[in-house]
Write a protein that holds these residues in place. Structure first.
Motif, mmCIF file in Angstrom:
data_model
loop_
_atom_site.group_PDB
_atom_site.id
_atom_site.type_symbol
_atom_site.label_atom_id
_atom_site.label_comp_id
_atom_site.label_asym_id
_atom_site.label_seq_id
_atom_site.Cartn_x
_atom_site.Cartn_y
_atom_site.Cartn_z
ATOM 1 N N LYS A 109 0.270 0.154 -13.505
ATOM 2 C CA LYS A 109 1.422 0.812 -12.911
ATOM 3 C C LYS A 109 1.332 0.798 -11.389
ATOM 4 N N ARG A 110 0.135 1.019 -10.859
ATOM 5 C CA ARG A 110 -0.062 0.980 -9.408
ATOM 6 C C ARG A 110 0.218 -0.415 -8.859
ATOM 7 N N LYS A 111 -0.237 -1.439 -9.608
ATOM 8 C CA LYS A 111 0.013 -2.808 -9.172
ATOM 9 C C LYS A 111 1.510 -3.105 -9.145
ATOM 10 N N GLU A 123 0.823 -1.214 0.000
ATOM 11 C CA GLU A 123 0.000 0.000 0.000
ATOM 12 C C GLU A 123 0.857 1.263 0.000
ATOM 13 N N LEU A 124 1.897 1.279 0.810
ATOM 14 C CA LEU A 124 2.789 2.441 0.874
ATOM 15 C C LEU A 124 3.470 2.682 -0.465
ATOM 16 N N SER A 125 3.959 1.609 -1.079
ATOM 17 C CA SER A 125 4.646 1.729 -2.362
ATOM 18 C C SER A 125 3.698 2.184 -3.460
ATOM 19 N N ALA A 126 2.481 1.645 -3.462
ATOM 20 C CA ALA A 126 1.503 2.018 -4.489
ATOM 21 C C ALA A 126 1.024 3.457 -4.326
ATOM 22 N N SER A 127 1.180 4.015 -3.119
ATOM 23 C CA SER A 127 0.707 5.369 -2.856
ATOM 24 C C SER A 127 1.723 6.439 -3.243
ATOM 25 N N ILE A 128 2.926 6.023 -3.630
ATOM 26 C CA ILE A 128 3.936 6.999 -4.055
ATOM 27 C C ILE A 128 3.482 7.636 -5.358
ATOM 28 N N PRO A 129 3.335 8.972 -5.386
ATOM 29 C CA PRO A 129 2.852 9.613 -6.627
ATOM 30 C C PRO A 129 3.876 9.511 -7.749
ATOM 31 N N THR A 130 3.402 9.158 -8.926
ATOM 32 C CA THR A 130 4.252 9.087 -10.113
ATOM 33 C C THR A 130 3.533 9.778 -11.256
ATOM 34 N N SER A 131 4.293 10.363 -12.143
ATOM 35 C CA SER A 131 3.703 11.026 -13.305
ATOM 36 C C SER A 131 3.702 10.061 -14.475
#
Length: 249
Positions: A178-180, A158-166
């Motif tokens: 990408k979230r997965k 959950e923490l890793s998936a919550s990192i914002p990416t463009s």
């Protein structure tokens, strides 16, 4: 989780593989301890079901019901096993119940930060930190399967998936994939940490579950097998216990 990807394995297919691996693991633990290969195969089960807990926390429409169901099944499994064996049996559902608490506490903290109010943010941080501290103490006081590292595996995803990416990509499926993949990065780090923590050399075989999770296509499957996996866990343990009793009598 929904996706337009048609190749790969559905969640049901992956969880069936994990259920078979879990059954073989328990057969190796209680009936055929000389066959270490069964325990090695069994290392696939926990990571797959743990990642399913992360996904369940993302997509359930009834968070309280999801946690309540897991906790109720945990108590039911303990009661059934105690009835047959006269022993209190701590099971993996305890770990998953604590994992859900960890993920929900982070989600609450994240929602508090989204409101951009300092007082609310402080409450969110306090709830999250207090929850993690409480879970850590619980893992110290009772024998929780896979310990604190096992409990926080879904949280690391959950923490890793919550990192914002463009991304700049217009496809929702692309963003979901990408979230997965981001979640799997944090999850993989957690599996390595778990393997280092457990004083059992074959625990590193749990990393073999990662290629299986990479094949996950985001689809649940044709049929709803939600309750099958809840029922399978206690039933297969009872069958193994009865078999062990017959063979040793």
């Amino acid at each position: 989780m929904t996706s337009s990807r048609t190749f790969g394995l559905s969640q049901n297919q992956i969880k069936v593989i994990a259920a078979v691996a879990m059954a073989l693991d328990h057969i190796g633990a209680y009936i055929l301890p000389q066959l270490v290969v069964l325990r090695i195969i069994g290392r696939l089960a926990f990571p797959v079901f743990s990642f399913a807990i992360y996904e369940g926390c993302q997509y359930t429409r009834h968070p309280a019901r999801y946690l309540g169901m897991m906790f109720a099944m945990d108590l039911a499994c303990m009661a059934v096993y105690c009835f047959f064996t006269d022993r209190i049996f701590g099971n993996i559902l305890i770990t998953f119940s604590l994992s859900i608490c960890a993920v929900y506490s982070f989600q609450f903290c994240r929602d508090c930060f989204a409101r951009k109010r300092s007082g609310r943010r402080l409450i969110g941080v306090l709830v999250f930190v207090s929850c993690l501290a409480g879970l850590y103490v619980i893992c110290l006081l009772i024998d929780v399967d896979y310990g604190f590292c096992g409990v926080i595996l879904p949280l690391l995803a959950e923490l890793s998936a919550s990192i914002p990416t463009s991304s700049g990509h217009p496809s929702a499926d692309y963003d979901s994939l990408k979230r997965k993949n981001m979640a799997l990065i944090g999850f993989s780090a957690g599996l390595v940490l778990l393997s280092l923590q457990v004083s059992w050399h074959i625990q590193f075989f749990c990393l073999a579950a990662l290629p299986l999770l990479l094949l996950y296509n985001g689809r649940r499957g044709t049929f709803s097998m939600k309750y099958f996996f809840y029922i399978f866990y206690p039933v297969h343990l009872i069958v193994i216990w009865i078999t062990e009793l017959i063979l040793t009598s």
